[in-house]
Scaffold this active site. Structure first.
Site, mmCIF file in Angstrom:
data_model
loop_
_atom_site.group_PDB
_atom_site.id
_atom_site.type_symbol
_atom_site.label_atom_id
_atom_site.label_comp_id
_atom_site.label_asym_id
_atom_site.label_seq_id
_atom_site.Cartn_x
_atom_site.Cartn_y
_atom_site.Cartn_z
ATOM 1 N N ARG A 106 48.081 35.659 40.895
ATOM 2 C CA ARG A 106 48.080 35.867 39.310
ATOM 3 C C ARG A 106 48.673 37.475 38.999
ATOM 4 N NH1 ARG A 106 43.088 35.030 35.249
ATOM 5 N NH2 ARG A 106 42.382 36.722 36.303
ATOM 6 N N THR A 110 50.446 40.118 33.287
ATOM 7 C CA THR A 110 50.745 39.020 32.549
ATOM 8 C C THR A 110 49.812 37.895 32.570
ATOM 9 O OG1 THR A 110 52.109 38.164 34.147
ATOM 10 C CG2 THR A 110 53.166 39.682 32.815
ATOM 11 N N ASP A 202 36.064 38.232 41.292
ATOM 12 C CA ASP A 202 37.334 37.933 41.970
ATOM 13 C C ASP A 202 36.878 37.166 43.457
ATOM 14 O OD1 ASP A 202 40.422 39.122 42.097
ATOM 15 O OD2 ASP A 202 39.485 38.006 43.721
ATOM 16 N N ASP A 205 38.685 38.392 46.782
ATOM 17 C CA ASP A 205 37.921 39.667 47.192
ATOM 18 C C ASP A 205 36.829 39.706 47.494
ATOM 19 O OD1 ASP A 205 40.178 41.303 46.254
ATOM 20 O OD2 ASP A 205 39.203 42.137 44.432
HETATM 21 C C1 PRP Z 1 42.573 33.684 41.680
HETATM 22 C C2 PRP Z 1 42.309 32.469 41.804
HETATM 23 C C3 PRP Z 1 43.156 31.432 41.517
HETATM 24 C C4 PRP Z 1 43.679 32.338 40.220
HETATM 25 C C5 PRP Z 1 43.088 31.675 38.970
HETATM 26 O O1 PRP Z 1 43.550 33.964 42.870
HETATM 27 O O2 PRP Z 1 41.894 32.103 43.173
HETATM 28 O O3 PRP Z 1 44.169 31.295 42.307
HETATM 29 O O4 PRP Z 1 43.277 33.613 40.508
HETATM 30 O O5 PRP Z 1 43.524 32.180 37.639
HETATM 31 P P1 PRP Z 1 44.526 31.402 36.849
HETATM 32 O O6 PRP Z 1 43.729 30.131 36.503
HETATM 33 O O7 PRP Z 1 44.516 32.326 35.538
HETATM 34 O O8 PRP Z 1 45.637 31.307 37.135
HETATM 35 P P2 PRP Z 1 44.291 35.549 42.528
HETATM 36 O O9 PRP Z 1 45.686 35.387 41.719
HETATM 37 O O10 PRP Z 1 43.251 36.579 42.210
HETATM 38 O O11 PRP Z 1 44.676 35.580 43.792
HETATM 39 P P3 PRP Z 1 43.888 35.707 45.470
HETATM 40 O O12 PRP Z 1 43.446 34.256 45.777
HETATM 41 O O13 PRP Z 1 44.974 36.052 46.457
HETATM 42 O O14 PRP Z 1 42.869 36.738 45.317
HETATM 43 N N1 URA Z 2 40.324 34.564 39.483
HETATM 44 C C1 URA Z 2 39.101 34.922 40.078
HETATM 45 O O1 URA Z 2 39.124 35.096 41.421
HETATM 46 N N2 URA Z 2 38.211 35.102 39.437
HETATM 47 C C2 URA Z 2 38.148 34.526 37.863
HETATM 48 O O2 URA Z 2 37.236 35.130 37.180
HETATM 49 C C3 URA Z 2 39.504 34.395 37.391
HETATM 50 C C4 URA Z 2 40.593 34.170 38.212
#
Ligand code: PRP
Ligand code: URA
Length: 214
Positions: A106, A110, A202, A205
């Site tokens: 994400r 944006t 997150d 993380d």
């Molecule tokens: C997080 C999560 C989803 C997304 C959800 O991933 O694991 O994939 O955000 O958010 P959304 O519903 O607003 O799209 P992230 O983009 O943080 O990537 P990561 O798994 O690599 O940490």
């Molecule tokens: N992605 C995450 O990992 N946590 C949130 O709360 C939203 C998006």
């Protein structure tokens, strides 16, 4: 906000107990990964309750009987990175499942999903796809993943999340009303940075020990 009929929020006590551990800011990555795995197993058990079974004749030490075996070919689609932590538990439940990785992150500014990895073959090879991602926030990533799978030819798709926000549920239900959503909790709302409240911070993380939670 009324919820769509495709949303299934588990109320199992074991799930509620484990969610509290997962959400707790004091939970370290090792424990966090363990609980992601345990919750995935429980949610997978619920999400897979309606898969097709065909008869199979076996012999017990006592007599012959008509048993059952899985007929549906299941595809697990973890969304990188955070969805990776859900795969092992699902494979324990469904050892014959295929795993197709999809990389989406994400954009922090944006909040739009960016696809960076796609390991799907040319055409669909499974009857049911389970998209695995701990968090459903704006719904952008889930909607993009479902778009990709539908173009691939996936016939049935379910979304398995640990925590969902009402905004994400509404976005997925509007774009893909045929997709069932299984989650452990439906939280209150998103904050101004697109994080789920109260959420868990997150999910990527916290599993992998990177960045700062929250
Ligand atoms: C997080 C999560 C989803 C997304 C959800 O991933 O694991 O994939 O955000 O958010 P959304 O519903 O607003 O799209 P992230 O983009 O943080 O990537 P990561 O798994 O690599 O940490
Ligand atoms: N992605 C995450 O990992 N946590 C949130 O709360 C939203 C998006």
């Amino acid at each position: 906000m009324s919820q769509p009929p495709t949303l299934h929020v588990s109320s199992h006590p074991a799930i509620l107990h484990k969610l509290a551990v997962l959400r707790d800011v004091a939970t370290e990555p090792k424990k966090f990964r363990e609980v992601v795995r345990e919750l995935s197993w429980l949610l997978g058990y619920e999400a897979l309750a309606d898969v097709q079974v065909r008869p199979r004749t076996i012999r017990t030490p006592i007599e012959e009987m008509e048993a059952g075996e899985l007929a549906d070919r299941i595809g697990l689609v973890p969304i990188l990175r955070a969805g990776l932590g859900m795969v092992d538990a699902m494979l324990e439940l469904m050892p014959t499942a295929e795993v197709w990785h999809l990389g989406l992150f994400r954009d922090e500014r944006t909040l739009q999903p960016v696809e960076y990895y796609n390991k799907l073959p040319d055409s669909a090879t499974v009857d049911l796809c389970l998209i695995l991602d701990p968090m459903l926030a704006t719904g952008g990533s889930a909607t993009a993943a479902i778009d990709v799978l539908k173009k691939w030819g996936a016939a049935r798709i379910k979304l398995v999340n640990l925590i969902a926000a009402p905004e994400g549920v509404a976005a997925v239900a509007a774009a893909h009303p045929d997709v069932e959503i299984h989650c452990a909790a439906l939280d209150r709302q998103l904050n101004e940075k697109g994080y789920i409240m109260p959420g868990l911070g997150d999910a990527g993380d916290r599993q992998f020990g990177t960045g700062k939670a929250g």
